[in-house]
Design a protein around this motif. Structure first.
Motif, PDB file in Angstrom:
ATOM      1  N   SER A 247       0.809  -0.983  -0.023  1.00 50.45           N
ATOM      2  CA  SER A 247      -0.172   0.058   0.102  1.00 50.45           C
ATOM      3  C   SER A 247       0.909   1.225  -0.098  1.00 50.45           C
TER       4      SER A 247
ATOM      5  N   TYR B  22      -6.257   5.180 -11.545  1.00 52.40           N
ATOM      6  CA  TYR B  22      -6.579   5.451 -12.827  1.00 52.40           C
ATOM      7  C   TYR B  22      -7.971   6.012 -13.001  1.00 52.40           C
TER       8      TYR B  22
ATOM      9  N   ARG C 111     -16.264   3.956 -12.312  1.00 51.58           N
ATOM     10  CA  ARG C 111     -15.459   2.669 -12.022  1.00 51.58           C
ATOM     11  C   ARG C 111     -13.991   3.101 -11.898  1.00 51.58           C
ATOM     12  N   SER C 112     -13.675   4.431 -11.940  1.00 56.67           N
ATOM     13  CA  SER C 112     -12.325   4.936 -11.759  1.00 56.67           C
ATOM     14  C   SER C 112     -11.856   4.603 -10.226  1.00 56.67           C
ATOM     15  N   ARG C 113     -10.631   4.347  -9.822  1.00 57.29           N
ATOM     16  CA  ARG C 113     -10.156   3.931  -8.590  1.00 57.29           C
ATOM     17  C   ARG C 113      -8.790   4.545  -8.330  1.00 57.29           C
TER      18      ARG C 113
ATOM     19  N   LEU D 244      -5.952   2.885  -6.455  1.00 57.82           N
ATOM     20  CA  LEU D 244      -5.523   1.524  -5.952  1.00 57.82           C
ATOM     21  C   LEU D 244      -5.362   1.486  -4.555  1.00 57.82           C
ATOM     22  N   LYS D 245      -5.415   0.283  -4.078  1.00 57.32           N
ATOM     23  CA  LYS D 245      -4.787  -0.280  -2.741  1.00 57.32           C
ATOM     24  C   LYS D 245      -3.358  -0.577  -2.716  1.00 57.32           C
ATOM     25  N   LYS D 246      -3.035  -1.016  -3.587  1.00 56.78           N
ATOM     26  CA  LYS D 246      -1.538  -1.672  -3.838  1.00 56.78           C
ATOM     27  C   LYS D 246      -1.115  -0.852  -5.156  1.00 56.78           C
TER      28      LYS D 246
ATOM     29  N   LEU E 272      -6.712  -2.381 -15.643  1.00 59.00           N
ATOM     30  CA  LEU E 272      -8.116  -2.575 -15.091  1.00 59.00           C
ATOM     31  C   LEU E 272      -7.956  -4.042 -14.320  1.00 59.00           C
ATOM     32  N   ALA E 273      -6.676  -4.693 -14.248  1.00 58.05           N
ATOM     33  CA  ALA E 273      -6.722  -5.833 -13.252  1.00 58.05           C
ATOM     34  C   ALA E 273      -6.192  -5.474 -11.935  1.00 58.05           C
ATOM     35  N   LEU E 274      -5.689  -4.126 -11.981  1.00 52.40           N
ATOM     36  CA  LEU E 274      -5.076  -3.796 -10.660  1.00 52.40           C
ATOM     37  C   LEU E 274      -5.893  -3.279  -9.619  1.00 52.40           C
ATOM     38  N   ARG E 275      -5.747  -3.629  -8.502  1.00 47.65           N
ATOM     39  CA  ARG E 275      -6.214  -3.493  -7.209  1.00 47.65           C
ATOM     40  C   ARG E 275      -5.784  -2.840  -6.121  1.00 47.65           C
TER      41      ARG E 275
END
Length: 240
Positions: free
Chosen positions: A26, A126, A174-176, A178-180, A237-240
């Motif tokens: 993080s 993103y 749907r934008s975000r 990231l946590k990591k 889009l696979a990133l979280r």
């Protein structure tokens, strides 16, 4: 659809530090200082603003600088509550061309905080683009509805000074942030042999090599070429 990489956040050239990266992957997104009109206009400061992960933003600065920076206003842009970004500078003008559904990918300089990890560049967030254009292309109603939380719009003096050259980007829900963080850089060299952050070789397989100019240390928006747009979008889009 387009994919664009854009560096944001505090760095050694604007603010004097890099953002903290924690051992669990993080991070803390720390904005650059607000220096509009020489002293800043925002009521949010490094001292009165808490990060999304841990503590006050001022606590990430060296102890000797904390008292001086406690009341320093911050330039919180991009912001990740309603997902807006604005910039009046010529290098960012191309962002007005972003189509709906495109990805504006934000990366930042981070360094290990609670563990030993050298400085590198990481994707931190993103936007999936809903709208983009010069401020003058939006009606007053649209500015109030879509961009009321953006630094450049919420401050009247700032907006008046910049509106004719201000680019605004609105992300959808749907934008975000990231946590990591996802590292994308490797240390290379410039023409003089000095260290330089470049897009890592494995990331060039995802985003392409930008025509051979792989420096991402301090650069204008990096537009992914069409042949890499799909792989880049899938990766992001696979990133979280």
């Amino acid at each position: 659809m387009q994919v664009v990489l854009l560096r944001v956040g505090i760095d050694t050239g604007s603010g004097g530090i890099l953002g903290p990266l924690f051992s669990d992957g993080s991070f803390e997104y720390i904005p650059i200082p607000d220096c509009f009109a020489g002293k800043g206009v925002d009521k949010r400061t490094y001292g009165n603003t808490r990060g999304g992960r841990r503590g006050r933003l001022v606590d990430y600065f060296p102890e000797a600088r904390r008292e001086r920076l406690f009341d320093q206003p911050i330039h919180l842009d991009p912001e990740f509550e309603t997902f807006t970004y604005g910039d009046p500078t010529p290098p960012k003008a191309s962002l007005r061309r972003l189509d709906e559904g495109s990805l504006l990918v934000f990366y930042a300089g981070l360094k290990g905080w609670d563990f030993d990890c050298p400085a590198a560049l990481y994707i931190i967030a993103y936007f999936e683009v809903a709208r983009a254009g010069f401020a003058t292309s939006f009606s007053q109603a649209e500015l109030a509805e879509l961009f009321q939380n953006n630094f450049h719009v919420m401050h009247g003096d700032v907006f008046k000074d910049q509106k004719d050259r201000l680019v605004l980007v609105k992300g959808n829900m749907r934008s975000r942030l990231l946590k990591k963080a996802a590292r994308i850089s490797a240390v290379g060299t410039d023409k003089s042999g000095r260290p330089l952050h470049r897009l890592a070789p494995e990331m060039q397989e995802v985003f392409g090599a930008f025509g051979g100019n792989t420096s991402i240390q301090r650069s204008p928006p990096r537009w992914v070429t069409p042949e890499f747009t799909r792989t880049a979008a899938q990766f992001v889009l696979a990133l979280r």
